[in-house]
Each structure stands twice: as C-alpha cells, then as structure tokens.
Design an enzyme around this catalytic site. Structure first.
Site, mmCIF file in Angstrom:
data_model
loop_
_atom_site.group_PDB
_atom_site.id
_atom_site.type_symbol
_atom_site.label_atom_id
_atom_site.label_comp_id
_atom_site.label_asym_id
_atom_site.label_seq_id
_atom_site.Cartn_x
_atom_site.Cartn_y
_atom_site.Cartn_z
ATOM 1 N N GLU A 69 0.803 -0.929 -0.058
ATOM 2 C CA GLU A 69 -0.001 0.113 0.085
ATOM 3 C C GLU A 69 1.213 1.146 -0.013
ATOM 4 O OE1 GLU A 69 -2.502 0.071 3.487
ATOM 5 O OE2 GLU A 69 -3.173 -1.997 3.169
ATOM 6 N N ASP A 80 -5.065 8.180 10.432
ATOM 7 C CA ASP A 80 -3.794 7.686 10.718
ATOM 8 C C ASP A 80 -3.374 8.064 12.245
ATOM 9 O OD1 ASP A 80 -3.608 6.994 8.364
ATOM 10 O OD2 ASP A 80 -2.910 8.743 7.489
#
EC number: 4.2.1.20
Length: 292
Positions: A69, A80
């Site tokens: 990814e 995140d």
C-alpha cells in the site's frame, strides 16, 4: 494535501469495461492454493524523501511483502496514528508531486509485488477520478484503498475502476452493520479491508478477538478475500491474524523503522532500511507460516 497539478485531461480510454483480471484476486488465489495468507505492507510516498521511498518499497518486496500500500500523504489524516502522521508530514514538507506516486507504483510492480495506493478520497477527487484511474492503470497499479469512501458514494470511482480494470478496496469495522458489510462486499473488487478496531492506526501490544468475528461476518456477507489491518505490529500478532484472514496488513510498525528516536524525523537512511528489512522478514515469517 499532496502537491499536485491542477490541469485535467481526458484520458484516451474507451468507455467499455476492462477485461483486465484483478491482480489482488490473482495473488490471493495463488496463496489460497498453498493455504497461506498474504502479507500486505504500507509505506507513505515521499518519506523520508522520494529516492528513499523507492528503496524502501524495493526492500519491502525483496524481504517478504507480497502487496504494498503506497500511501498518499494528506493534510488531515483522520484515521492515521502518530507514526504515520509524522511520516506523512515529512513527505508533505518535501512537496512531493502526484507523478512521483505512479513511479513508486512502477517500482513495486518491477520488484514483483502487487502495487496498491491508499488514499483519502479528496486527493483522488481533486486530481480527477478518470485521470487518476488512467494513470494508475498505466503504471501497473492494482487499485486503491479508500478509507473514507463508502460504496454508496463511490459511483464515479466504481465506473472509472471498471473501465480501467482496477481493484476497489473498501473498509469495514467491527461496528459495521450486516447491511453495510453486504454493500461493501457487493461493490468491492480485490478484497475487503477489515479494520481490527475503530480508531486510528498504530502499533498495539495486544489484539482483541473482534477481528476474527469481523472476518467471519464479512465472508458471510459475500466477500471472498478479507484482510485485517490496524494494530498488527509483531510476528506473533501477524501469525494469529494470518490463521483466519486472507491477508495481514501492517503499516505503523514498518514506517516506525525509518523514524528516529523522537518519532518525528527520519533516521539515517542506511540504518532505517536495514531495520525495515529485518522487520519485514520477521513479520513475513509470522504471516506466511501462520497455518503451519
């Protein structure tokens, strides 16, 4: 948000459907025949700089990652955790451009891995959905993971990905309803990303039993390939997840190897790549031997 050009072009792609088979599904089929899960690793593009990103991507594939990814740094990364946020900020400060991301895709493909892009939808939307799909397919990319895009709002992306033969990876969580799981399974291509828990990404000392339940629910909803991410950071955790998931996704634990002791800046490149290689090898052993 990642620096990008604003001009939009119409890609010379016919409006029919692509016959290109799913690279992700082909990978899972090969591993299923061996009764092994796949190892999927994450690395943000442009961290700690564009040249080192390419070295890191090659290192990941060479030492055991099956699919990568490639993260597009974003100014408001709501999912995140601190490790990936710190790395993404370094990339944003470098002013990396979108064209470099597609070169990173080529790097993963040339190294023998399956290249995926992980991106918040706003980045793709402003680049141009059709343009993004065209450029990603031309670079040899398999598809994209869209953590903040749900199938109900993904009509333009579904059409563009079908035209270019790209995988559509949607996220589900332990809180997802059965209806939401079925909708994601029906509209996805490649695999479903099962978030092990609600919240942001990051390394964890322990994992709950909820990911296994979520994988079972998602399969019952119609998904063929279900991968688990968020919180997986040790070979033991990877081995546990690999016993029931089709793929194990690791992000923060890999990115962490390239950060210094402050957790906010990049460490020496040679030391970082060596630490990354060692971390990948230990995790790959856990993933690939999970069912033995």
């Amino acid at each position: 948000m990642m620096t990008q050009t604003t001009a939009r072009t119409t890609a010379p792609q016919p409006l029919g459907l692509s016959r290109r088979p799913s690279p992700s599904e082909a990978m899972f089929d090969a591993f299923r025949a061996q009764d092994r899960p796949a190892f999927i690793g994450y690395m943000p593009y442009g961290f700690p700089d564009s040249e080192t990103t390419h070295d890191a991507l090659r290192t990941m594939v060479t030492h055991g990652v099956d699919a990568v990814e490639i993260g597009l740094p974003y100014t408001d990364p709501v999912m995140d955790g601190p490790v990936i946020q710190a790395a993404s900020q370094v990339a944003l400060d470098n002013g990396e451009r979108m064209a470099g991301v597609f070169r990173a895709v080529e790097t993963v493909a040339n190294a023998g891995g399956v290249p995926l892009i992980m991106s918040y939808w706003n980045v793709v939307f402003h680049y141009g959905v059709e343009r993004f799909a065209h450029d990603l397919a031309n670079a040899g990319g398999a598809g994209i993971i869209t953590p903040d895009l749900i199938p109900d709002e993904a009509g333009e992306w579904i059409e563009a990905s079908q035209r270019h033969g790209l995988d559509r990876i949607f996220l589900v969580s332990p809180d997802s309803s059965d209806e939401r799981l079925a909708n994601a399974a029906r509209n996805a291509r490649g695999f479903i990303y099962a978030a092990s828990r609600m919240g942001v990404t990051g390394e964890r000392d322990t994992l709950s039993s909820s990911p296994e339940v979520l994988v079972e629910r998602t399969r019952r909803a119609g998904a063929r390939n279900v991968c688990v991410g968020i919180g997986v950071s040790t070979p033991e955790q990877a081995r546990t997840v690999g016993r029931y998931a089709d793929g194990v996704i690791v992000g923060s634990a890999l990115v962490h190897t390239l950060l210094d002791d402050t957790g906010r800046a990049a460490r020496d490149v040679r030391e970082g790549l060596s630490a990354l290689a060692a971390k990948v090898e230990s995790l790959a052993e856990g993933v690939h031997n999970a069912r033995r």
